[in-house]
Design an enzyme around this catalytic site. Structure first.
Site, PDB file in Angstrom:
ATOM      1  N   SER A  33       0.830  -1.198   0.000  1.00 23.78           N
ATOM      2  CA  SER A  33       0.000   0.000   0.000  1.00 23.78           C
ATOM      3  C   SER A  33       0.873   1.260   0.000  1.00 23.78           C
ATOM      4  CB  SER A  33      -0.966  -0.042   1.187  1.00 23.78           C
ATOM      5  OG  SER A  33      -2.012   0.876   1.030  1.00 23.78           O
ATOM      6  N   ASP A  69     -10.218  -4.920  -4.749  1.00 23.64           N
ATOM      7  CA  ASP A  69      -9.593  -3.853  -3.973  1.00 23.64           C
ATOM      8  C   ASP A  69      -9.848  -2.519  -4.643  1.00 23.64           C
ATOM      9  OD1 ASP A  69      -7.973  -2.339  -2.282  1.00 23.64           O
ATOM     10  OD2 ASP A  69      -6.096  -3.049  -3.140  1.00 23.64           O
ATOM     11  N   HIS A 112      -7.611  -5.777  -0.271  1.00 16.69           N
ATOM     12  CA  HIS A 112      -6.487  -5.052   0.322  1.00 16.69           C
ATOM     13  C   HIS A 112      -6.088  -5.750   1.627  1.00 16.69           C
ATOM     14  CE1 HIS A 112      -4.175  -1.343  -0.084  1.00 16.69           C
ATOM     15  NE2 HIS A 112      -4.185  -1.233   1.243  1.00 16.69           N
TER      16      HIS A 112
END
Length: 321
Positions: free
Chosen positions: A165, A262, A292
């Site tokens: 991320s 996601d 995610h």
């Protein structure tokens, strides 16, 4: 259980249910200050960082590599060699949350599966430390490793960088910084797990994978960038803040680990296309039914263990060349 129009992997669905039950034991994050938010995150994530492989040796070090203090944790598995090839790993959390403790097991799993060291980095978090403070310190760490890696049992000629991320964002930004200062050979590979590369999230992504009950919606994602940047309207066009806008030429090989379900999947797919167009050796793997943060479900989900194995294979292969 479905996210948008796509059915979730049953083990990932179980992971999400258990995570939601744990979050429900605490006040909503938006009602808390940032230190309190981080404490809740540490408590909720603690279970998922337990267990997993033991390391032959772990080194903790707090020092200033040249741009401010960093806390690093070096995981050295059996058989890694001395000095060992290493993956510098940058945890996710929207530039705002999480730590090397929340990601402790994930980093140990990579080290054990790949037979390389992992250097976990507790970089300074936003909004207390705005862009580019974290980037400056990570770049300084990479330059420090060039001449001091042996102090950590690591081979400076065999370094990769990666993260999940926001950590994937910082990995690309660091590699771009190093390339632009003529140090592109310092990084042999980039591992990108469900990367966050741009402030732009499409209406389609929000409709399919955001909204109430999602693991992350557009408002939350944009709030993390608002924490990270000093002037979001101006800095959203900065390629080191939003690497999807960067000239990606001459980057090392990249593996993009992409969840199917996601909010940020579209960003990794665009990044893959842009990398290939720039002549970068890019590999993208989409994991069906995942969301995610799915790699943190390694204790429950076979697909998470496969994602970790794929990342370890990629890094080990690049570092053996």
């Amino acid at each position: 259980m479905a996210a948008g129009e796509v059915t979730l992997d049953p083990e990932i669905a179980l992971f999400l249910r258990e995570m939601r039950a744990e979050w429900a034991q605490h006040p909503p994050l938006e009602s808390l200050g940032f230190p309190e938010q981080r404490a809740v995150c540490e408590a909720v994530r603690a279970r998922w960082a337990e267990g997993g492989p033991r390391m032959a040796r772990t080194i903790e070090r707090v020092f200033d590599p040249g741009a401010g203090k960093l806390h690093v944790r070096v995981y050295l598995p059996d058989g890694a060699g001395d000095p060992a090839p290493a993956l510098v790993y940058l945890h996710g959390g929207g530039f705002t949350l999480f730590s090397i403790d929340t990601h402790d097991r994930l980093m140990r799993e990579y080290a054990a599966a790949g037979g390389f060291a992992v250097i976990g980095v507790d970089y300074p978090l936003s909004p207390e430390h705005k862009y580019p403070v974290a980037l400056n310190r990570i770049e300084a760490l990479m330059l420090w490793l060039r001449t001091h890696a042996a102090e950590l049992g690591v081979d400076p000629a065999r370094l990769a960088i990666g993260g999940d991320s926001a950590g994937a964002n910082l990995s690309f930004a660091t590699a771009l910084r190093l390339r632009d200062r003529g140090e592109e050979g310092l990084v042999s590979a980039i591992l990108s797990n469900y990367g966050y590369f741009s402030t732009t999230v499409s209406d389609e992504a929000e409709a399919r994978f955001g909204g109430p009950g999602s693991i992350m919606d557009r408002a939350e994602a944009v709030s993390y960038y608002a924490n990270y940047l000093t002037d979001i309207e101006r800095e959203r066009s900065d390629p080191l803040a939003c690497p999807l806008l960067a000239d990606l030429a001459a980057l090392p090989p990249v593996l993009l680990v992409i969840p199917e379900c996601d909010l940020l999947t579209e960003q990794s797919l665009v990044m893959d296309a842009r990398l290939r167009a720039a002549g970068v050796a890019a590999e993208a793997i989409v994991y069906p039914g995942t969301t995610h943060s799915f790699l943190e479900a390694m204790s429950l989900a076979a697909v998470a263990r496969q994602g970790i194995a794929d990342g370890a294979r990629f890094v080990a292969g690049c570092l053996s060349r």
